[in-house]
Design an enzyme around this catalytic site. Structure first.
Site, PDB file in Angstrom:
ATOM      1  N   VAL A 183       2.409   4.918  -7.385  1.00 26.22           N
ATOM      2  CA  VAL A 183       2.425   3.770  -8.307  1.00 26.22           C
ATOM      3  C   VAL A 183       3.716   2.994  -8.102  1.00 26.22           C
ATOM      4  CG1 VAL A 183       2.351   3.021 -10.723  1.00 26.22           C
ATOM      5  CG2 VAL A 183       1.111   5.081 -10.023  1.00 26.22           C
ATOM      6  N   GLU A 228      -4.393  -2.639   1.588  1.00 26.36           N
ATOM      7  CA  GLU A 228      -5.091  -1.398   1.914  1.00 26.36           C
ATOM      8  C   GLU A 228      -5.867  -1.588   3.215  1.00 26.36           C
ATOM      9  OE1 GLU A 228      -4.861   1.502  -0.236  1.00 26.36           O
ATOM     10  OE2 GLU A 228      -3.253   0.132  -0.674  1.00 26.36           O
ATOM     11  N   LYS A 246      -3.941   2.985 -10.069  1.00 26.45           N
ATOM     12  CA  LYS A 246      -2.549   3.123 -10.531  1.00 26.45           C
ATOM     13  C   LYS A 246      -2.465   3.164 -12.058  1.00 26.45           C
ATOM     14  CE  LYS A 246      -0.807   1.011  -6.303  1.00 26.45           C
ATOM     15  NZ  LYS A 246      -0.578  -0.261  -5.621  1.00 26.45           N
TER      16      LYS A 246
HETATM   17  N1  HSE Z   1      -2.150  -2.196  -1.153  1.00 23.95           N
HETATM   18  C1  HSE Z   1      -1.187  -1.746  -2.106  1.00 23.95           C
HETATM   19  C2  HSE Z   1      -0.554  -2.961  -2.776  1.00 23.95           C
HETATM   20  C3  HSE Z   1      -0.154  -0.906  -1.421  1.00 23.95           C
HETATM   21  O1  HSE Z   1      -0.729  -4.068  -2.268  1.00 23.95           O
HETATM   22  O2  HSE Z   1       0.078  -2.823  -3.807  1.00 23.95           O
HETATM   23  C4  HSE Z   1       0.795  -0.195  -2.330  1.00 23.95           C
HETATM   24  O3  HSE Z   1       0.151   0.740  -3.141  1.00 23.95           O
END
Ligand code: HSE
Length: 399
Positions: free
Chosen positions: A126, A184, A199
């Site tokens: 997180v 991601e 999160k």
């Molecule tokens: N893809 C996620 C973001 C990466 O953009 O926050 C970090 O957890």
């Protein structure tokens, strides 16, 4: 202490580099040297400086008693789940940035770690590099927490910031976020809000003591946010931000993820780009806000390596971090949580007044459409009242 890294992607390679670059400082803080013995990945890395450490067979790590801690940076809930369980069952600490795995199976994995008297640590899951989970469990431990909310996804905050500040198109901003290693593997998880959902589940579990499962968290991403909404928000001194929120109601918790119109008076509105901001409200401290880089190779590696150091310092005993299991009986329906709402619709002002009475209209709303802010009500109520108004966008407000 010997460690292994599972998954040599953006975060895994960042962990390797930080361990090498800051070896002295890390050894001092961990009171011992941290040595990477293996990197497990199915891919080949010809010419990579760490090529000699790469093994394709996970059981090499599983069966090596010298490896005391394993870093899982594979992601997802497939092979990462299997390997994590096997490491814990083999008596190895596991450190991860894998929010999907913690949000989905965290309670079960923590229970295995407890039985084995080892640690399952996930500070990086997180807020990227922001210290947030330890402050909640340690520094704020004297508080009863009743509300936690924040900007939990760097990719979408980067996209919204670029759209608002520079007029960049959604697609171009997303491409840039991918190029910088924020998104991601499948960026749908970012833009549809699933990453933020995972999160807020973890934050909710730590703040309120019971597992919140992603399927119990209504989740809306940013794909429905239109340029007209960005402009209307600005006319009433707000910015559009994707927020995750969990609120305590008696012995239940309501959690949701959705884009909000956030007042510029709220500090969260000034969290821009890839930065994340998280507000925790405790009954002794009041509001406390955590701010920093929410995604990216090195910020995330910073939090992972800090957990490796912590694991090294607690080889003989488990650190207390965890929560009870949750379930549907623990969930307060998010649709009953009250707030003011922003509505953009195709109806005339007279029809809006007939439905909402005390609506505050936005002068000169973008696109020639009617846009207004309601009084405080639940999502259920606003949806019912807006049903006959040809509503195009309905967003929560945060003052
Ligand atoms: N893809 C996620 C973001 C990466 O953009 O926050 C970090 O957890």
């Amino acid at each position: 202490m010997f460690i292994a890294i599972l998954g040599f992607g953006t975060v895994g390679s960042g962990v390797m580099e930080v361990i090498e670059k800051n070896a002295d400082r890390i050894a001092q803080n961990a009171a011992q040297e941290i040595k990477v013995k293996y990197i497990v990945d199915v891919r080949d890395f010809p010419g990579n400086p760490y090529e000699s450490l790469i093994v394709k067979d996970f059981s090499v790590v599983e069966n090596d008693p010298e490896v005391k801690t394993v870093v899982e940076t594979i992601g997802g809930t497939g092979v990462a789940y299997d390997f994590t369980r096997r490491c814990l069952l083999a008596g190895k600490n596991v450190v991860t940035s894998n929010k999907e795995l913690v949000a989905t199976h965290g309670h079960e994995l923590i229970e295995i770690a407890k039985q084995k008297n080892i640690n399952y640590l996930f500070e990086a899951s997180v807020g990227g590099g922001i210290p947030i989970l330890r402050p909640i469990t340690q520094c704020l431990a004297a508080n009863k927490i009743d509300d936690v909310y924040g900007i939990l996804n760097g990719t979408t905050n980067y996209i919204l910031t670029e759209m608002i500040a520079n007029g960049t198109s959604f697609d171009d901003a997303l491409k840039a976020a991918q190029k910088m290693g924020y998104a991601e593997a499948d960026p749908t998880a970012d833009i549809e809000g699933h990453d933020a959902c995972r999160k807020i589940c973890i934050l909710s579990a730590l703040c309120f003591g019971r597992h919140m499962y992603p399927q119990d968290v209504p989740t809306q991403g940013i794909t429905g946010v239109k340029a007209a909404d960005v402009e209307n928000a600005s006319r009433i001194d707000c910015k559009i931000k994707l927020l995750g929120r969990a609120i305590h109601y008696g012995d239940k918790v309501a959690a949701y993820v959705a884009p909000h119109l956030v007042s510029r008076r709220n500090l969260i509105s000034s969290v821009e780009g890839v930065m994340n901001g998280i507000v925790v409200r405790g009954n002794a401290i009041g509001d406390v806000m955590f701010y920093g880089a929410g995604a990216g190779k090195y910020p995330t590696a910073s939090a992972v390596v800090a957990d490796v150091i912590d694991a090294a310092k607690h080889l003989a005993a488990r650190k207390y971090i965890g929560w009870e299991d949750g379930g549907p009986e623990y969930v307060y329906p998010a649709e009953l949580v009250e707030s003011r709402w922003y509505v953009r619709c195709g109806a005339e002002e007279s029809a809006v007044k007939a439905a909402f009475g005390d609506a505050e209209f936005i002068d000169g709303a973008a696109g020639g459409q009617c846009a207004f802010v309601t009084g405080s009500m639940s999502k259920k109520a606003v949806d019912e009242l807006a049903a006959g108004l040809d509503a195009r966008t309905v967003l929560r407000m945060l003052d």
